[in-house]
Design a protein around this motif. Sequence first.
Motif, mmCIF file in Angstrom:
data_model
loop_
_atom_site.group_PDB
_atom_site.id
_atom_site.type_symbol
_atom_site.label_atom_id
_atom_site.label_comp_id
_atom_site.label_asym_id
_atom_site.label_seq_id
_atom_site.Cartn_x
_atom_site.Cartn_y
_atom_site.Cartn_z
ATOM 1 N N VAL A 85 0.997 -1.121 -0.033
ATOM 2 C CA VAL A 85 -0.204 0.017 -0.105
ATOM 3 C C VAL A 85 0.827 1.441 -0.023
ATOM 4 N N HIS A 86 0.981 1.929 -0.943
ATOM 5 C CA HIS A 86 1.620 3.237 -1.291
ATOM 6 C C HIS A 86 1.143 4.222 -0.279
ATOM 7 N N GLY A 87 1.850 5.455 -0.438
ATOM 8 C CA GLY A 87 1.549 6.744 0.360
ATOM 9 C C GLY A 87 0.728 7.827 -0.351
ATOM 10 N N ILE B 290 1.234 -7.195 5.291
ATOM 11 C CA ILE B 290 0.933 -5.771 4.478
ATOM 12 C C ILE B 290 2.508 -4.926 4.660
ATOM 13 N N VAL B 291 2.739 -4.664 3.418
ATOM 14 C CA VAL B 291 4.096 -3.895 3.440
ATOM 15 C C VAL B 291 3.490 -2.172 2.889
ATOM 16 N N ALA B 292 3.913 -1.251 3.665
ATOM 17 C CA ALA B 292 3.289 -0.061 3.272
ATOM 18 C C ALA B 292 4.237 1.203 3.684
ATOM 19 N N HIS B 293 4.022 2.086 2.868
ATOM 20 C CA HIS B 293 4.908 3.466 3.034
ATOM 21 C C HIS B 293 4.017 4.828 3.209
ATOM 22 N N SER B 294 4.609 5.489 4.053
ATOM 23 C CA SER B 294 3.904 6.677 4.619
ATOM 24 C C SER B 294 2.324 6.662 4.621
ATOM 25 N N MET B 295 1.566 7.215 4.094
ATOM 26 C CA MET B 295 0.018 6.978 4.378
ATOM 27 C C MET B 295 -0.639 5.584 4.391
ATOM 28 N N GLY B 296 0.122 4.819 3.489
ATOM 29 C CA GLY B 296 -0.421 3.543 3.518
ATOM 30 C C GLY B 296 -0.037 2.617 4.757
ATOM 31 N N PHE C 29 5.115 -4.601 7.757
ATOM 32 C CA PHE C 29 6.348 -3.989 7.331
ATOM 33 C C PHE C 29 6.368 -2.545 6.754
ATOM 34 N N LEU C 30 6.608 -1.399 7.623
ATOM 35 C CA LEU C 30 6.386 -0.338 7.518
ATOM 36 C C LEU C 30 7.319 0.561 7.225
ATOM 37 N N MET C 31 7.167 1.660 6.304
ATOM 38 C CA MET C 31 8.257 2.516 6.169
ATOM 39 C C MET C 31 7.677 3.866 6.127
ATOM 40 N N HIS D 277 12.358 10.528 3.105
ATOM 41 C CA HIS D 277 10.976 9.885 2.937
ATOM 42 C C HIS D 277 10.870 9.264 1.575
ATOM 43 N N TYR D 278 11.440 9.608 0.563
ATOM 44 C CA TYR D 278 11.379 8.836 -0.602
ATOM 45 C C TYR D 278 12.793 8.287 -1.030
#
Length: 242
Positions: A17-19, A83-89, A106-108, A220-221
């Motif tokens: 899930v992207h941000g 669930i692998v996600a970045h930012s808002m995700g 797995f959160l970034m 962040h990116y």
Amino acid sequence: MDFVRNVENSRCAVLCVHGILGHPCFFDFLLPLVPHDWSVTNILLKGHGGSVKDFSAASMSEWKGQVRVEAEKLRKNNDKLIIVAHSMGTLFAIREAMEGNADALFLMNTPLKIRITRRLLSTPFKVLFGNAKKEDKWTQAALAAYGIECDANPLHYIGWIPRYLELFAEIRSVRKILSQLTVKTQVYLSVHDEMVSPVLEKLFAECHNVKVKVLPTSGHYYYSDRDTGMLQDDFRRFIASV
């Protein structure tokens, strides 16, 4: 479009899930590490991958609904779900875990505490108006992760205000329930994140089964080669342990 790989009788599935303003391509450096006999869905949130007006017409409730539908489907059809996600995700991922729809996260760059930096103010303008220099790795990384078509008319971006107000409300809501997170979780925070404060480590300390790592040379990116290698090595170990 979503990237989907359905494997019958899969031991585990991965949902990416992207941000906000992001794109599924953000996870390109991790997806090749997922076993070929696992199911994968790399979701494209509504309003992303299109125009500025498309993004304005979407909503936080629709994004959360999309993630909920995919998580429930994957959880039902596979033994386990990561669930692998970045930012808002990551906010949506945390909610799904609390609803019993995920076995591990797995959160970034989880945006539970926002900070304002000079790069936060300058990078969006460079990306939105095509001023990203090739030698600027930080801005190029933001541009690569950006999932909205460029639009030279500033007035078209007014419709983004409600989306960001919804984001801030979601941040406050998830912070209130964060201590209830109990599933196996790996969190990464970047020292030089343009918008997320690395002091979040203290918030996650209240949660059970949550480990936090700090990426010392990333934002962040933009992830440095060293930190990218660490993320990939950790991801291999993480999926092997679930």
